[in-house]
Design a protein around this motif. Structure first.
Motif, PDB file in Angstrom:
ATOM      1  N   PRO A 110      47.678  36.913  70.642  1.00  0.00           N
ATOM      2  CA  PRO A 110      46.156  37.169  70.663  1.00  0.00           C
ATOM      3  C   PRO A 110      45.253  36.033  70.042  1.00  0.00           C
ATOM      4  CG  PRO A 110      47.353  39.252  69.897  1.00  0.00           C
ATOM      5  CD  PRO A 110      48.379  38.050  69.991  1.00  0.00           C
ATOM      6  N   THR A 111      46.095  35.244  69.268  1.00  0.00           N
ATOM      7  CA  THR A 111      45.307  34.168  68.665  1.00  0.00           C
ATOM      8  C   THR A 111      45.493  33.016  69.434  1.00  0.00           C
ATOM      9  OG1 THR A 111      47.185  33.558  67.500  1.00  0.00           O
ATOM     10  CG2 THR A 111      45.984  35.147  66.361  1.00  0.00           C
ATOM     11  N   ALA A 112      45.921  32.760  70.678  1.00  0.00           N
ATOM     12  CA  ALA A 112      45.894  31.764  71.571  1.00  0.00           C
ATOM     13  C   ALA A 112      44.643  31.378  72.067  1.00  0.00           C
ATOM     14  CB  ALA A 112      46.996  32.108  72.802  1.00  0.00           C
ATOM     15  N   SER A 113      44.562  30.391  72.912  1.00  0.00           N
ATOM     16  CA  SER A 113      43.255  29.862  73.342  1.00  0.00           C
ATOM     17  C   SER A 113      41.953  30.733  73.515  1.00  0.00           C
ATOM     18  CB  SER A 113      43.436  29.110  74.540  1.00  0.00           C
ATOM     19  OG  SER A 113      42.194  28.966  75.313  1.00  0.00           O
ATOM     20  N   PRO A 114      40.946  30.882  72.799  1.00  0.00           N
ATOM     21  CA  PRO A 114      39.886  31.999  72.958  1.00  0.00           C
ATOM     22  C   PRO A 114      39.345  32.014  74.137  1.00  0.00           C
ATOM     23  CG  PRO A 114      39.643  30.696  70.973  1.00  0.00           C
ATOM     24  CD  PRO A 114      40.634  30.174  71.381  1.00  0.00           C
ATOM     25  N   GLU A 115      39.359  30.875  75.081  1.00  0.00           N
ATOM     26  CA  GLU A 115      38.703  30.515  76.307  1.00  0.00           C
ATOM     27  C   GLU A 115      39.449  31.170  77.231  1.00  0.00           C
ATOM     28  OE1 GLU A 115      39.326  27.919  74.134  1.00  0.00           O
ATOM     29  OE2 GLU A 115      37.426  27.450  73.664  1.00  0.00           O
ATOM     30  N   ALA A 124      43.715  40.980  71.059  1.00  0.00           N
ATOM     31  CA  ALA A 124      43.118  39.964  71.672  1.00  0.00           C
ATOM     32  C   ALA A 124      41.736  40.518  71.963  1.00  0.00           C
ATOM     33  CB  ALA A 124      43.553  39.547  72.944  1.00  0.00           C
ATOM     34  N   ILE A 125      41.634  41.668  72.118  1.00  0.00           N
ATOM     35  CA  ILE A 125      40.042  42.371  72.474  1.00  0.00           C
ATOM     36  C   ILE A 125      39.494  42.123  71.157  1.00  0.00           C
ATOM     37  CG2 ILE A 125      38.800  44.228  73.211  1.00  0.00           C
ATOM     38  CD1 ILE A 125      40.947  44.744  75.428  1.00  0.00           C
ATOM     39  N   GLN A 126      39.742  42.759  70.232  1.00  0.00           N
ATOM     40  CA  GLN A 126      39.463  42.672  68.847  1.00  0.00           C
ATOM     41  C   GLN A 126      38.835  41.601  68.377  1.00  0.00           C
ATOM     42  OE1 GLN A 126      38.494  45.653  66.661  1.00  0.00           O
ATOM     43  NE2 GLN A 126      39.242  46.869  68.619  1.00  0.00           N
ATOM     44  N   SER A 148      41.457  38.997  60.828  1.00  0.00           N
ATOM     45  CA  SER A 148      41.388  37.500  60.681  1.00  0.00           C
ATOM     46  C   SER A 148      42.667  37.054  61.630  1.00  0.00           C
ATOM     47  CB  SER A 148      42.091  36.705  59.227  1.00  0.00           C
ATOM     48  OG  SER A 148      43.384  37.296  59.068  1.00  0.00           O
ATOM     49  N   ARG A 149      42.821  35.732  62.089  1.00  0.00           N
ATOM     50  CA  ARG A 149      43.814  35.379  63.281  1.00  0.00           C
ATOM     51  C   ARG A 149      45.138  35.592  62.438  1.00  0.00           C
ATOM     52  NH1 ARG A 149      41.193  33.215  67.269  1.00  0.00           N
ATOM     53  NH2 ARG A 149      43.031  31.619  67.942  1.00  0.00           N
ATOM     54  N   ARG A 150      45.224  35.034  61.048  1.00  0.00           N
ATOM     55  CA  ARG A 150      46.236  35.437  60.566  1.00  0.00           C
ATOM     56  C   ARG A 150      47.007  36.836  60.392  1.00  0.00           C
ATOM     57  NH1 ARG A 150      47.580  33.115  54.329  1.00  0.00           N
ATOM     58  NH2 ARG A 150      49.644  33.918  54.248  1.00  0.00           N
ATOM     59  N   ARG A 151      45.966  37.739  60.246  1.00  0.00           N
ATOM     60  CA  ARG A 151      46.339  39.051  60.095  1.00  0.00           C
ATOM     61  C   ARG A 151      46.957  39.613  61.473  1.00  0.00           C
ATOM     62  NH1 ARG A 151      48.975  43.244  58.062  1.00  0.00           N
ATOM     63  NH2 ARG A 151      47.842  45.219  58.259  1.00  0.00           N
ATOM     64  N   VAL A 152      46.192  39.259  62.599  1.00  0.00           N
ATOM     65  CA  VAL A 152      46.744  39.531  63.955  1.00  0.00           C
ATOM     66  C   VAL A 152      47.910  38.992  64.164  1.00  0.00           C
ATOM     67  CG1 VAL A 152      45.993  39.012  66.322  1.00  0.00           C
ATOM     68  CG2 VAL A 152      44.202  39.714  64.769  1.00  0.00           C
ATOM     69  N   SER A 153      48.184  37.695  63.896  1.00  0.00           N
ATOM     70  CA  SER A 153      49.803  37.327  64.226  1.00  0.00           C
ATOM     71  C   SER A 153      50.611  38.210  63.403  1.00  0.00           C
ATOM     72  CB  SER A 153      49.511  35.882  63.694  1.00  0.00           C
ATOM     73  OG  SER A 153      49.012  35.009  64.580  1.00  0.00           O
ATOM     74  N   GLN A 154      50.349  38.578  61.971  1.00  0.00           N
ATOM     75  CA  GLN A 154      51.110  39.095  61.409  1.00  0.00           C
ATOM     76  C   GLN A 154      51.464  40.338  62.118  1.00  0.00           C
ATOM     77  OE1 GLN A 154      49.712  40.808  57.314  1.00  0.00           O
ATOM     78  NE2 GLN A 154      51.535  40.072  56.459  1.00  0.00           N
ATOM     79  N   LEU A 155      50.386  41.401  62.383  1.00  0.00           N
ATOM     80  CA  LEU A 155      50.415  42.491  63.198  1.00  0.00           C
ATOM     81  C   LEU A 155      51.549  42.639  64.325  1.00  0.00           C
ATOM     82  CD1 LEU A 155      47.037  43.979  62.798  1.00  0.00           C
ATOM     83  CD2 LEU A 155      48.789  45.001  61.534  1.00  0.00           C
ATOM     84  N   VAL A 156      51.313  41.556  65.095  1.00  0.00           N
ATOM     85  CA  VAL A 156      51.998  41.505  66.283  1.00  0.00           C
ATOM     86  C   VAL A 156      53.541  41.141  65.933  1.00  0.00           C
ATOM     87  CG1 VAL A 156      52.378  40.078  68.457  1.00  0.00           C
ATOM     88  CG2 VAL A 156      50.111  40.652  67.795  1.00  0.00           C
ATOM     89  N   ARG A 157      53.821  40.156  65.049  1.00  0.00           N
ATOM     90  CA  ARG A 157      55.189  39.918  64.703  1.00  0.00           C
ATOM     91  C   ARG A 157      55.944  40.902  63.939  1.00  0.00           C
ATOM     92  NH1 ARG A 157      53.895  36.143  61.846  1.00  0.00           N
ATOM     93  NH2 ARG A 157      54.163  36.660  59.705  1.00  0.00           N
TER      94      ARG A 157
END
Length: 199
Positions: free
Chosen positions: A94-99, A165-167, A176-185
């Motif tokens: 979800p933290t990959a390219s925003p575009e 990713a939607i959030q 935060s992007r860091r929190r999102v990565s942590q949740l997925v992992r």
């Protein structure tokens, strides 16, 4: 030589179309916007794509094809399942390219009204799940992962990833992007019987 140049020109136009649509959305993008960004006339756009709907459908198909090529690289990799899982999670993060995510999210919404976009979206979604399920099954077979339901695990991991990713792309600073990565992992690690720090 001419057909090769035409193919390259077409690819350039599709790439530019994706960039403009990602920035403005399907609903707010006009063919003149894409033509200006590409430095060409609207007539040239319509020469290559005939209609606005066809241009939009082919632009999304182009973006999907690029992503499928990256998926195929992960799928065909000779690396162990754990390394391939890490690579896939990075690719689909979800933290990959925003575009890129803005394009996908907008395309999902438009897919409810466009059969062409819906078919492309579905094909990409199916392939993503197949690759992830194959990685999980290979990991279980090799004894690296523990998972009784690879198909269910695949659905849950991607549902979480897409939802997050939607959030972060629609609701800005909720997470935060860091929190999102942590949740997925953490979620992916639990699905395959590992500790989050090992994934």
């Amino acid at each position: 030589m001419t057909s090769g140049f035409s193919r390259l020109r077409r690819e350039d136009l599709l790439k530019t179309a994706c960039e403009v649509i990602a920035a403005q959305g399907f609903g707010h993008t006009r063919t003149i916007d894409i033509a200006r960004a590409a430095g060409v006339s609207q007539a040239l756009l319509f020469y290559h794509f005939e209609t606005k709907d066809r241009l939009f459908a082919q632009a999304f198909a182009y973006a999907a094809r690029r992503h499928l090529e990256s998926l195929a690289g992960v799928e065909r990799s000779p690396r162990p399942p754990l390394e391939r899982l890490r690579a896939l999670l990075r690719l689909c993060s979800p933290t990959a390219s925003p575009e890129g995510w803005r394009l996908w999210i907008d395309a999902w919404a438009e897919s409810m009204r466009s059969q062409d976009l819906a078919e492309t979206s579905r094909r990409l979604d199916i392939q993503c799940r197949q690759v992830l399920r194959g990685i999980i099954e290979a990991g279980v077979e090799s004894g690296v992962f523990t998972c009784d339901d690879p198909e269910g695990a695949t659905w849950r991991i991607f549902a979480l990833s897409d939802g997050l990713a939607i959030q972060i792309n629609v609701h800005g600073k909720v997470l935060s992007r860091r929190r999102v990565s942590q949740l997925v992992r953490t979620a992916a690690a639990r699905e395959v019987g590992m500790a989050a720090e090992d994934l």
